[in-house]
Structures are given as C-alpha cells and as structure tokens.
Scaffold this active site. Sequence first.
Site, mmCIF file in Angstrom:
data_model
loop_
_atom_site.group_PDB
_atom_site.id
_atom_site.type_symbol
_atom_site.label_atom_id
_atom_site.label_comp_id
_atom_site.label_asym_id
_atom_site.label_seq_id
_atom_site.Cartn_x
_atom_site.Cartn_y
_atom_site.Cartn_z
ATOM 1 N N VAL A 9 1.203 -1.344 0.123
ATOM 2 C CA VAL A 9 -0.115 -0.083 -0.120
ATOM 3 C C VAL A 9 0.917 1.277 0.186
ATOM 4 O O VAL A 9 1.731 1.453 0.284
ATOM 5 C CB VAL A 9 -1.163 -0.146 1.078
ATOM 6 N N SER A 10 0.529 2.576 -1.036
ATOM 7 C CA SER A 10 1.359 3.969 -0.913
ATOM 8 C C SER A 10 -0.073 4.454 0.257
ATOM 9 O O SER A 10 -0.841 4.388 0.343
ATOM 10 C CB SER A 10 0.620 3.927 -1.695
ATOM 11 N N THR A 11 1.086 5.202 0.842
ATOM 12 C CA THR A 11 0.558 6.555 1.421
ATOM 13 C C THR A 11 -0.888 6.857 1.235
ATOM 14 O O THR A 11 -2.163 7.105 1.375
ATOM 15 C CB THR A 11 1.495 7.681 2.079
ATOM 16 N N GLN A 14 -3.846 4.581 0.263
ATOM 17 C CA GLN A 14 -4.628 4.263 1.567
ATOM 18 C C GLN A 14 -5.552 5.207 1.849
ATOM 19 O O GLN A 14 -6.862 4.604 2.775
ATOM 20 C CB GLN A 14 -3.618 3.727 3.113
#
Length: 223
Positions: A9-11, A14
């Site tokens: 997951v990337s910031t 998310q």
Amino acid sequence: MKAIGYIRVSTDEQAREGISLENQRAKIEAYCGLNDLKLVDVIEDAGKSGKDLNRDGIQVLIEAIKTRSVAAVVVYKLDRLSRRVKDTLSLMELIEKKNITFHSITERIDTKTAMGKFFLNIMASMNQWERDTISERTRDALHLKIVKNERAGQVPYGWRLAQDGKTLLANAKEQKAILLIKELRAKGYSFRAICQDLDKRGYESAGRTWHPQTVKNILRRAA
C-alpha cells in the site's frame, strides 16, 4: 500446496481507497483457508508505490519465486504487484516459468486456467491505464494553475503569493534578478560566475547563498 502472500500500500492509496495492509492480509489468509493453500508467509511493502519493482518486499517475493520455495502466489488485488503492464507481465512470465500458480482475490484470477491467464493480461493493461490517467489529470491540473497564475506547489523564485493564498504576483526585485541571469548567461557566463555576480549586486537567493544549481533551475523555469 504452499503459498506466499504479497501485500502493498502507498500512503496515497490508503488515504484514497482505504486498502490497509491488515485488510489485505486478512483477505489472503481467508482465501488460502478456503482454497486448501498453506500460507507460509506474507511479504509486505508499506508506503511503497507500484510504479516500478524497486521495492524490498517485491524483491523478496521474486527470489522466493526463482527458488520455487512455494507453489502459489496470492495477492488481494493485481495492482498490488505493480501498476505497469511490463512489470506485471514480467512477473507472470517468471511465475509461469517456475510452474507456480498465481491468485488475485479481487479479480478472481487463477492462472491454472486459460481464462485466468487471459483475464490477467486485460487487468494488467487496465491497471497501467488507470495509473497513466491519474498522472495525466495531475499534470493537467498543475498546468491549469500555472496558466491562471495560481500556486502549483512551492512558490517559484520571482513570484510571491497574493493575499488569497493561491494567486501568484510578480516580485519586482527577483524578476530583475531573473533578467540579469538571462543576460549574463547569454554573454557566456558560467553558472558559478553568475552566482558571484548576483552576490556582488546584492540580489538575495531563495536560500542563504546562490548556487549554480539554483541558477540552472531558474533558467529552466523561465525558458
């Protein structure tokens, strides 16, 4: 059959989609339990973009595939592997070469079947299209701000923010410095010589002192 899971997951993802690592892990564990797969490990890449394969976790997964330490790879969604068609298909080619099956829960992809392999190619192309579309929209939005003289990121040298906090207004003294930089460069001055001249004339840099790279950046933006 031994299986390994991969979650990423990337910031931004998310925050935008709510795809947490915990949620992906839970989905993979449940899927393996229902499909007689013995989940031996779940590799994760936290806060990592899917634009390329330069990630610690994905490299561990690739090594596990190369050594055939598992018989199946399971992900929550295909784009967790990569958002580039080239990278996704490269991974799939390696997985197939090692006679390992691939499972994507969301798209219901199982490469044991011909339909699963066909659908995999379609979804890989869709994922890259989505990434390219997002990049295009971001680029267009920034361009529109620039055209409207609105702030697009950091305030560039030669400009200042108006009271509304978004409109850019010319900074007279810094604009004079930009003109001088152009003139000196046209006369053949090196970037370092331009810095020295600006310091002598009392022009302030965006930082504490003038640096050749700063001059290069100003010329590039003013081109």
